[in-house]
Design an enzyme around this catalytic site. Structure first.
Site, PDB file in Angstrom:
ATOM      1  N   GLU A 164       0.840  -1.180   0.000  1.00 53.08           N
ATOM      2  CA  GLU A 164       0.000   0.000   0.000  1.00 53.08           C
ATOM      3  C   GLU A 164       0.878   1.234   0.000  1.00 53.08           C
ATOM      4  OE1 GLU A 164      -1.337  -2.657   1.736  1.00 53.08           O
ATOM      5  OE2 GLU A 164      -2.985  -2.772   0.303  1.00 53.08           O
ATOM      6  N   TYR A 176       7.278   2.393  -7.998  1.00 55.09           N
ATOM      7  CA  TYR A 176       6.628   1.085  -8.026  1.00 55.09           C
ATOM      8  C   TYR A 176       6.106   0.744  -9.421  1.00 55.09           C
ATOM      9  CZ  TYR A 176       6.856   1.836  -3.012  1.00 55.09           C
ATOM     10  OH  TYR A 176       7.289   2.086  -1.739  1.00 55.09           O
TER      11      TYR A 176
END
Length: 212
Positions: A164, A176
């Site tokens: 998260e 990411y």
């Protein structure tokens, strides 16, 4: 720890309790004010770092970075110890290496400048935390830690890696996504007490050719 947390567990006050991952400032984020952290690097240079397993002797330094990076949401000594003792955990730290490190710190032990952890439950791996000294952010330390966690997940034959990340953490989101993570959900008011939403992201590790 970093600005990600797994898809299991309840929202936490800044960071998760044991078993609840969190991902915060990574190396490619803008540096945050380093209040309370001694300035270990007096000039800017591109540091080389090496990774090694996190040891109990690193706790004080990791907790120092925790307080700088996460403030009131930082893990305590007990929380960190419980986390490392839990099943399926794998934690590493980054420390300066090479001639630049010797020039700055001299011969001998070097300070921990980053840390990261992974939880593998037998099917899916979850990134528990990635934290980087503000003076070493934007130098690839976070990228190296992330790649180490993904490499470990592959070695464990995990089907996927979850994390998260705060919806406003654009540098971390970009990092990411460059590594193949995709946004798969939104967790409202996940980060407390900031009352900030989080994206859940997933990196599929399965061999799609074999699966088909």
């Amino acid at each position: 720890m970093t600005t990600e947390q797994p898809t299991t567990g309840q929202p936490t006050t800044g960071q998760p309790t044991t078993g609840q991952p969190t991902t915060g400032p990574v190396a490619d984020e803008p540096a945050r004010p380093a209040q309370g952290l001694p300035r270990t690097v007096q000039h800017v240079y591109a540091p080389a770092c090496r990774l090694r397993p996190l040891a109990s002797a690193d706790f004080d330094r990791v907790l120092q970075l925790e307080r700088v990076l996460f403030g009131a949401g930082a893990w305590t000594y007990g929380m960190l110890a419980d986390e490392l003792a839990a099943l399926g955990r794998w934690y590493v730290v980054a420390e300066p290496a090479g001639q630049d490190a010797v020039a700055v710190y001299g011969i001998g032990p070097k300070p921990v400048v980053g840390y990261a952890g992974l939880w593998f439950d037998g099917d899916v791996a979850q990134i528990m935390t990635i934290g980087v000294d503000p003076h070493y952010q934007r130098h690839g330390v976070g990228r190296a830690l992330l790649e180490a966690l993904v490499g470990r997940a592959r070695k464990l034959r995990a089907e996927a890696v979850l994390l998260e990340v705060r919806v406003d953490n654009e540098p971390a989101l970009a990092l990411y996504e460059r590594h193949g993570f995709e946004r798969i959900g939104l967790r409202k008011r996940y980060y407390q007490p900031e009352d900030m939403d989080a994206y859940t992201m997933r990196l599929d590790l399965r061999d799609r050719g074999a699966a088909s």
